[in-house]
Design a protein around this motif. Structure first.
Motif, PDB file in Angstrom:
ATOM      1  N   LEU A   3       0.850  -1.185   0.000  1.00 26.94           N
ATOM      2  CA  LEU A   3       0.000   0.000   0.000  1.00 26.94           C
ATOM      3  C   LEU A   3       0.888   1.239   0.000  1.00 26.94           C
ATOM      4  CD1 LEU A   3      -3.149   0.721   0.500  1.00 26.94           C
ATOM      5  CD2 LEU A   3      -2.441   1.079   2.868  1.00 26.94           C
ATOM      6  N   ASN A   4       0.606   2.175  -0.886  1.00 25.59           N
ATOM      7  CA  ASN A   4       1.424   3.394  -0.995  1.00 25.59           C
ATOM      8  C   ASN A   4       2.902   3.065  -1.228  1.00 25.59           C
ATOM      9  OD1 ASN A   4       1.614   6.223  -1.104  1.00 25.59           O
ATOM     10  ND2 ASN A   4       2.176   6.365   1.052  1.00 25.59           N
ATOM     11  N   ALA A   5       3.151   1.956  -1.932  1.00 24.98           N
ATOM     12  CA  ALA A   5       4.512   1.494  -2.224  1.00 24.98           C
ATOM     13  C   ALA A   5       5.357   1.371  -0.962  1.00 24.98           C
ATOM     14  CB  ALA A   5       5.194   2.415  -3.235  1.00 24.98           C
ATOM     15  N   GLY A   6       4.713   0.913   0.111  1.00 22.85           N
ATOM     16  CA  GLY A   6       5.443   0.682   1.355  1.00 22.85           C
ATOM     17  C   GLY A   6       5.748   1.925   2.158  1.00 22.85           C
ATOM     18  N   GLN A   7       5.316   3.075   1.677  1.00 21.14           N
ATOM     19  CA  GLN A   7       5.622   4.345   2.360  1.00 21.14           C
ATOM     20  C   GLN A   7       4.535   4.652   3.391  1.00 21.14           C
ATOM     21  OE1 GLN A   7       7.732   6.868  -1.140  1.00 21.14           O
ATOM     22  NE2 GLN A   7       5.782   5.932  -1.675  1.00 21.14           N
ATOM     23  N   ASP A  54      16.984   6.453  -4.124  1.00 21.74           N
ATOM     24  CA  ASP A  54      18.393   6.067  -3.980  1.00 21.74           C
ATOM     25  C   ASP A  54      18.628   5.351  -2.657  1.00 21.74           C
ATOM     26  OD1 ASP A  54      19.022   7.145  -6.437  1.00 21.74           O
ATOM     27  OD2 ASP A  54      19.745   9.054  -5.616  1.00 21.74           O
ATOM     28  N   ARG A  55      18.026   5.867  -1.603  1.00 22.47           N
ATOM     29  CA  ARG A  55      18.185   5.233  -0.281  1.00 22.47           C
ATOM     30  C   ARG A  55      17.651   3.804  -0.309  1.00 22.47           C
ATOM     31  NH1 ARG A  55      14.762   4.146   3.675  1.00 22.47           N
ATOM     32  NH2 ARG A  55      13.059   5.291   2.658  1.00 22.47           N
ATOM     33  N   LEU A  56      16.476   3.620  -0.906  1.00 23.97           N
ATOM     34  CA  LEU A  56      15.867   2.295  -0.966  1.00 23.97           C
ATOM     35  C   LEU A  56      16.633   1.352  -1.886  1.00 23.97           C
ATOM     36  CD1 LEU A  56      12.156   3.465  -1.089  1.00 23.97           C
ATOM     37  CD2 LEU A  56      13.178   2.106   0.745  1.00 23.97           C
ATOM     38  N   SER A  57      17.145   1.886  -2.984  1.00 23.48           N
ATOM     39  CA  SER A  57      17.904   1.055  -3.933  1.00 23.48           C
ATOM     40  C   SER A  57      19.120   0.436  -3.267  1.00 23.48           C
ATOM     41  CB  SER A  57      18.330   1.886  -5.145  1.00 23.48           C
ATOM     42  OG  SER A  57      17.204   2.349  -5.861  1.00 23.48           O
ATOM     43  N   ILE A  66      10.058   1.409  -7.759  1.00 25.02           N
ATOM     44  CA  ILE A  66      10.713   0.222  -7.210  1.00 25.02           C
ATOM     45  C   ILE A  66       9.675  -0.896  -7.174  1.00 25.02           C
ATOM     46  CG2 ILE A  66      11.821  -0.849  -5.224  1.00 25.02           C
ATOM     47  CD1 ILE A  66      13.102   1.718  -4.515  1.00 25.02           C
ATOM     48  N   GLU A  67      10.001  -1.981  -7.801  1.00 22.78           N
ATOM     49  CA  GLU A  67       9.094  -3.120  -7.879  1.00 22.78           C
ATOM     50  C   GLU A  67       8.819  -3.692  -6.489  1.00 22.78           C
ATOM     51  OE1 GLU A  67       8.875  -7.244 -10.542  1.00 22.78           O
ATOM     52  OE2 GLU A  67      10.741  -6.103 -10.389  1.00 22.78           O
ATOM     53  N   PRO A  68       7.624  -4.222  -6.241  1.00 21.53           N
ATOM     54  CA  PRO A  68       7.387  -4.936  -4.985  1.00 21.53           C
ATOM     55  C   PRO A  68       8.427  -6.037  -4.816  1.00 21.53           C
ATOM     56  CG  PRO A  68       5.320  -4.638  -6.172  1.00 21.53           C
ATOM     57  CD  PRO A  68       6.414  -4.199  -7.097  1.00 21.53           C
ATOM     58  N   THR A  69       9.158  -5.991  -3.707  1.00 20.70           N
ATOM     59  CA  THR A  69      10.344  -6.834  -3.551  1.00 20.70           C
ATOM     60  C   THR A  69      10.292  -7.618  -2.246  1.00 20.70           C
ATOM     61  OG1 THR A  69      11.671  -5.253  -4.827  1.00 20.70           O
ATOM     62  CG2 THR A  69      12.867  -6.797  -3.407  1.00 20.70           C
ATOM     63  N   ILE A  70      10.637  -8.915  -2.346  1.00 19.07           N
ATOM     64  CA  ILE A  70      10.763  -9.777  -1.167  1.00 19.07           C
ATOM     65  C   ILE A  70      12.200 -10.292  -1.125  1.00 19.07           C
ATOM     66  CG2 ILE A  70       9.987 -11.888  -0.033  1.00 19.07           C
ATOM     67  CD1 ILE A  70       7.294 -11.532  -1.433  1.00 19.07           C
ATOM     68  N   GLY A  84       9.457   1.649   2.372  1.00 17.76           N
ATOM     69  CA  GLY A  84       9.420   1.432   0.938  1.00 17.76           C
ATOM     70  C   GLY A  84       8.995   0.000   0.647  1.00 17.76           C
ATOM     71  N   PRO A  85       8.886  -0.366  -0.650  1.00 18.99           N
ATOM     72  CA  PRO A  85       8.314  -1.661  -1.040  1.00 18.99           C
ATOM     73  C   PRO A  85       9.314  -2.811  -1.019  1.00 18.99           C
ATOM     74  CG  PRO A  85       8.781  -0.377  -2.990  1.00 18.99           C
ATOM     75  CD  PRO A  85       9.160   0.483  -1.824  1.00 18.99           C
ATOM     76  N   ILE A  86      10.035  -2.949   0.081  1.00 18.03           N
ATOM     77  CA  ILE A  86      11.028  -4.006   0.252  1.00 18.03           C
ATOM     78  C   ILE A  86      10.687  -4.763   1.525  1.00 18.03           C
ATOM     79  CG2 ILE A  86      13.473  -4.530   0.542  1.00 18.03           C
ATOM     80  CD1 ILE A  86      14.051  -1.794  -0.804  1.00 18.03           C
ATOM     81  N   LEU A  87      10.500  -6.074   1.393  1.00 22.39           N
ATOM     82  CA  LEU A  87      10.071  -6.881   2.535  1.00 22.39           C
ATOM     83  C   LEU A  87      11.088  -7.991   2.824  1.00 22.39           C
ATOM     84  CD1 LEU A  87       7.835  -7.413   4.621  1.00 22.39           C
ATOM     85  CD2 LEU A  87       6.739  -8.918   2.944  1.00 22.39           C
ATOM     86  N   PRO A  88      11.933  -7.819   3.838  1.00 21.67           N
ATOM     87  CA  PRO A  88      12.885  -8.868   4.217  1.00 21.67           C
ATOM     88  C   PRO A  88      12.220  -9.949   5.074  1.00 21.67           C
ATOM     89  CG  PRO A  88      13.313  -6.841   5.444  1.00 21.67           C
ATOM     90  CD  PRO A  88      12.120  -6.587   4.591  1.00 21.67           C
TER      91      PRO A  88
END
Length: 455
Positions: free
Chosen positions: A237-241, A291-294, A315-319, A336-340
């Motif tokens: 949602l909201n690209a993880g923001q 840049d920070r998220l990348s 940024i693509e939805p990322t796992i 952001g849209p990064i899920l560890p």
């Protein structure tokens, strides 16, 4: 008009007493609702320009939620604003005690860019309901939405009652150098510390709505398909923001593979083979944050996503799997849209891991095990959260929303918003029929009587 002039104008407006009238507050809340509804398309369009939010997501998370909050507040504010009688100790014989809520005065509301309309107006609802005058400071990053807020407030409200001040960091610093009666800030932990330090110079009370690494814990023996759907929705949602987005997954080792498989399918179901082409997938607010998220994509192994595009702030939805607590993606809130993903074996391990870091703003637990649910609820401090869902706890006017420790202080939504922007004035009304002389000097031979009364 310069900042000092606006503050003076608001102090004069507050001192004329109009905002103490509850009917006036209700009238202004109704005007706020009408203003939002009349400008709904402009607001949704601005959100789309700032963050590429779909009109559906914009209405769901920024407009509709406010209209519900206003309706609830209008319905309840008269009862909230009444003086409440409370018990009086026997030592104050023939007295009556009351708690009377009164407005602070001129309040500053500083809003972030991620939900730029909702997180500016939601605190304003509480400030109006409590009878304050308000200065709004929206984020300069969400420029289109900030411009809409500025225009609709200026066109519909007296500047002495509600005013909007635009600008960047320099304006924020100037505002924080002024003396307000209350400051309500939503944003990052580092900036929250700056706000609190500035407020301390004038002993100004504050509410800080911050963030942190909010865990999402997934137990074994659950419906992984349903959990995947709710986790993917809440995370992307909201690209993880989102300050209460699941920041990372703690998944039981028996559940992990099935959950990852289901999350891959749900991402495809929600956003298609290429989320970049989806009209329902938002963008990162600016290149600095992209840049920070990348840089965080260098942690672990990417299972899903990982594609970025600077031009379109995508940024693509990322796992990400095989992540350790030492990786950069686990150092701070991702936003952001990064899920560890980190796997675990037992619930005690989870409690130890989460409690070894700062207290999170939110916590999510997917479990059907009552014992494990009780262990998590009773042993991990967090601002608020859900069992078997994500995000939705903050959408209720019946529960306060706020952080604890480094994730914030104070709360709002519903009555909590009214309470946040109200000082509770305690008043004892004494009878003149009797004057018990025990309390007056000389005190000789009175101590034993006092002990019996105050035991």
């Amino acid at each position: 008009m310069v900042i000092k002039d606006i503050i003076k104008k608001q102090r004069d407006y507050f001192n004329n007493g109009r905002t103490r009238d509850v009917d006036f507050r209700i009238e202004q809340l109704r005007l706020l609702k009408k203003t939002i509804k009349d400008n709904e398309d402009k607001i949704l369009n601005a959100l789309n320009k700032d963050l590429k939010k779909s009109y559906f997501e914009g209405y769901e998370t920024e407009v509709g939620i406010l209209l519900e909050e206003i309706d609830y507040t209008i319905k309840k504010v008269k009862s909230w604003a009444k003086s409440k009688r409370v018990k009086t100790p026997i030592t104050h014989f023939l007295s009556r005690s009351y708690i009377h809520p009164e407005p602070y005065g001129v309040v500053l509301i500083m809003a972030p860019w991620n939900y730029p309309f909702q997180l500016t107006i939601a605190p304003l609802i509480g400030a109006i309901a409590a009878g304050n005058c308000s200065i709004l400071k929206p984020s300069e990053y969400s420029n289109y939405t900030s411009e809409i807020i500025y225009n609709i407030i200026k066109e519909n409200f007296d500047e002495g009652f509600v005013a909007v001040i635009k600008g960047g960091r320099e304006v924020n610093e100037k505002l924080l150098n002024e003396n307000f009666d209350y400051i309500f800030f939503t944003g990052s932990i580092p900036v929250g510390k700056i706000v609190m330090e500035a407020a301390a110079k004038n002993l100004t009370p504050v509410t800080l709505e911050l963030g942190g690494k909010s865990p999402c814990i997934v137990d074994k023996d659950i419906d992984t398909k349903l959990a995947a759907r709710r986790i993917v929705w809440g995370k992307f949602l909201n690209a993880g923001q989102t300050c209460v987005a699941p920041d990372y997954l703690l998944v039981h080792e028996d559940t992990k593979d099935k959950l990852i498989k289901d999350m891959k399918e749900i991402i495809n179901e929600f956003y298609g083979d290429n989320p970049k082409e989806s009209p329902d997938y938002p963008r990162i607010i600016n290149k600095k944050h992209l840049d920070r998220l990348s840089n965080l994509l260098n942690s672990g192994n990417i299972l899903v996503g990982g594609e970025t595009d600077k031009e379109s702030l995508y940024i693509e939805p990322t796992i990400i799997d095989n992540v350790s607590w030492e990786d950069s993606v686990m150092a701070d809130e991702i936003f952001g849209p990064i899920l560890p993903i980190i796997e675990y074996r037992n619930i005690e391990e989870v409690i130890e891991m989460v409690n070894s870091y700062y207290k999170p703003l939110a916590l999510y637990l997917f479990s059907n095990n009552k014992l494990n649910i009780d262990k998590i609820k009773g042993n991990i401090p967090f601002g608020g959260g859900c069992i078997n869902d994500t995000i939705v706890h903050l959408a209720s006017p019946y529960m306060p929303f706020g952080g604890v420790g480094s994730s914030g202080m104070g709360s709002y939504h519903g009555k909590a918003s009214f309470d946040t922007f109200s000082h509770k004035k305690s008043i004892l009304k004494k009878s003149n029929l009797f004057d018990i002389k025990l309390r007056y000097p000389p005190y000789k031979n009175k101590l034993n009587i006092l002990k019996k009364l105050m035991k």
